[in-house]
Design a protein around this motif. Sequence first.
Motif, PDB file in Angstrom:
ATOM      1  N   GLN A  13      30.686   0.804  23.438  1.00  0.00           N
ATOM      2  CA  GLN A  13      31.188  -0.519  23.073  1.00  0.00           C
ATOM      3  C   GLN A  13      30.497  -1.609  23.892  1.00  0.00           C
ATOM      4  O   GLN A  13      30.080  -2.636  23.351  1.00  0.00           O
ATOM      5  N   ALA A  14      30.366  -1.369  25.198  1.00  0.00           N
ATOM      6  CA  ALA A  14      29.731  -2.366  26.064  1.00  0.00           C
ATOM      7  C   ALA A  14      28.270  -2.577  25.693  1.00  0.00           C
ATOM      8  O   ALA A  14      27.762  -3.701  25.757  1.00  0.00           O
ATOM      9  N   ALA A  15      27.594  -1.503  25.280  1.00  0.00           N
ATOM     10  CA  ALA A  15      26.174  -1.610  24.928  1.00  0.00           C
ATOM     11  C   ALA A  15      25.942  -2.613  23.808  1.00  0.00           C
ATOM     12  O   ALA A  15      24.915  -3.300  23.782  1.00  0.00           O
ATOM     13  N   GLY A  16      26.910  -2.714  22.908  1.00  0.00           N
ATOM     14  CA  GLY A  16      26.787  -3.653  21.811  1.00  0.00           C
ATOM     15  C   GLY A  16      27.127  -5.079  22.177  1.00  0.00           C
ATOM     16  O   GLY A  16      26.979  -5.987  21.341  1.00  0.00           O
ATOM     17  N   ARG A  17      27.568  -5.293  23.415  1.00  0.00           N
ATOM     18  CA  ARG A  17      28.031  -6.631  23.819  1.00  0.00           C
ATOM     19  C   ARG A  17      27.186  -7.265  24.918  1.00  0.00           C
ATOM     20  O   ARG A  17      27.471  -8.402  25.318  1.00  0.00           O
ATOM     21  N   ILE A  18      26.192  -6.554  25.431  1.00  0.00           N
ATOM     22  CA  ILE A  18      25.408  -7.135  26.528  1.00  0.00           C
ATOM     23  C   ILE A  18      24.064  -7.673  26.034  1.00  0.00           C
ATOM     24  O   ILE A  18      23.228  -8.088  26.831  1.00  0.00           O
ATOM     25  N   GLY A  19      23.889  -7.659  24.711  1.00  0.00           N
ATOM     26  CA  GLY A  19      22.759  -8.349  24.109  1.00  0.00           C
ATOM     27  C   GLY A  19      21.416  -7.853  24.576  1.00  0.00           C
ATOM     28  O   GLY A  19      21.190  -6.642  24.714  1.00  0.00           O
ATOM     29  N   ASP A  20      20.518  -8.793  24.863  1.00  0.00           N
ATOM     30  CA  ASP A  20      19.151  -8.415  25.196  1.00  0.00           C
ATOM     31  C   ASP A  20      19.005  -7.905  26.625  1.00  0.00           C
ATOM     32  O   ASP A  20      17.904  -7.587  27.071  1.00  0.00           O
ATOM     33  N   ARG A  21      20.124  -7.805  27.345  1.00  0.00           N
ATOM     34  CA  ARG A  21      20.070  -7.156  28.655  1.00  0.00           C
ATOM     35  C   ARG A  21      19.876  -5.645  28.506  1.00  0.00           C
ATOM     36  O   ARG A  21      19.401  -4.980  29.418  1.00  0.00           O
ATOM     37  N   LEU A  22      20.273  -5.107  27.371  1.00  0.00           N
ATOM     38  CA  LEU A  22      20.220  -3.665  27.140  1.00  0.00           C
ATOM     39  C   LEU A  22      18.820  -3.207  26.768  1.00  0.00           C
ATOM     40  O   LEU A  22      18.222  -3.712  25.813  1.00  0.00           O
ATOM     41  N   ALA A  23      18.314  -2.231  27.509  1.00  0.00           N
ATOM     42  CA  ALA A  23      17.066  -1.572  27.123  1.00  0.00           C
ATOM     43  C   ALA A  23      17.348  -0.287  26.362  1.00  0.00           C
ATOM     44  O   ALA A  23      16.674   0.027  25.379  1.00  0.00           O
ATOM     45  N   HIS A  24      18.379   0.450  26.798  1.00  0.00           N
ATOM     46  CA  HIS A  24      18.666   1.751  26.197  1.00  0.00           C
ATOM     47  C   HIS A  24      20.074   2.168  26.608  1.00  0.00           C
ATOM     48  O   HIS A  24      20.542   1.822  27.692  1.00  0.00           O
ATOM     49  N   VAL A  25      20.741   2.906  25.741  1.00  0.00           N
ATOM     50  CA  VAL A  25      22.023   3.499  26.093  1.00  0.00           C
ATOM     51  C   VAL A  25      21.882   5.011  25.977  1.00  0.00           C
ATOM     52  O   VAL A  25      21.296   5.526  25.019  1.00  0.00           O
ATOM     53  N   VAL A  26      22.387   5.706  26.993  1.00  0.00           N
ATOM     54  CA  VAL A  26      22.307   7.163  27.055  1.00  0.00           C
ATOM     55  C   VAL A  26      23.721   7.725  26.997  1.00  0.00           C
ATOM     56  O   VAL A  26      24.573   7.379  27.831  1.00  0.00           O
ATOM     57  N   PHE A  27      23.952   8.569  26.019  1.00  0.00           N
ATOM     58  CA  PHE A  27      25.228   9.262  25.894  1.00  0.00           C
ATOM     59  C   PHE A  27      25.032  10.660  26.473  1.00  0.00           C
ATOM     60  O   PHE A  27      24.363  11.504  25.869  1.00  0.00           O
ATOM     61  N   LEU A  28      25.582  10.886  27.665  1.00  0.00           N
ATOM     62  CA  LEU A  28      25.355  12.130  28.397  1.00  0.00           C
ATOM     63  C   LEU A  28      26.460  13.140  28.072  1.00  0.00           C
ATOM     64  O   LEU A  28      27.549  13.085  28.637  1.00  0.00           O
TER      65      LEU A  28
END
Length: 232
Positions: free
Chosen positions: A82-97
């Motif tokens: 959820q947070a990954a979709g809200r931090i905009g262009d700050r996000l480079a990648h999200v890893v689901f471990l």
Amino acid sequence: MANFVLIAGARLGSWAWDDVVPHLRAAGHGVHPLTLSGLAEKQGVPAGQQTHVQDIIDEVERQDLREVVLVGHSYSGIPSGQAAGRIGDRLAHVVFLDSSVPADGEPFVSAWPDGGAMVRASIAENGGFWPVAPATHFEGHGLTDEQIARIVGGATPHPGATLTEPAVLERPLGDLPATYIKCTLGDPEPTDDVAKLLTSGHWRLIEMNTGHWPMFSQPRELAQVLLDIAGA
């Protein structure tokens, strides 16, 4: 340089990443292990699921992090997605471990075979918290007795509302630049919801031959996987 924001699963705090952090920092990256509200050193802080989402957003914004590689393990895939979709262009990648993934309007427990009835009952019986798991819960995951004792000894009861409140997705998960790391020991196949997301052109799958807690069982190997993801 990437900025790794690391969130361990249910009942765990930032301490769970202690064996992974030095490898990432040695490679020159920023590393920010995060304890979610109500856990570890933040016990006593009231928390629902959106509290945990906001914890992650606040950490990124407070430190003005860019090129964020957000890593959510187990339960923490729910707030991280959820947070990954809200931090905009700050996000480079999200890893689901080896994690759960959020579904809009659904709680963490909805994916359980009994619809979460057992977890909800346990929370009700334990004052609103999901109790710490016994040592037997961690057997068969490539962990030594010492590692299991460390996990059990450091774990704290998990705020129940974070498990039963619904997710709120502001951006479809399939649109996120994402990697799913599947720990194959004992449970080799991704769940159906993850398998569907992996058909997206934005998602990819990496397998690790270890159990559900690789930050303890294979910290060096996990760090290398994360470094490879950041460099991709």
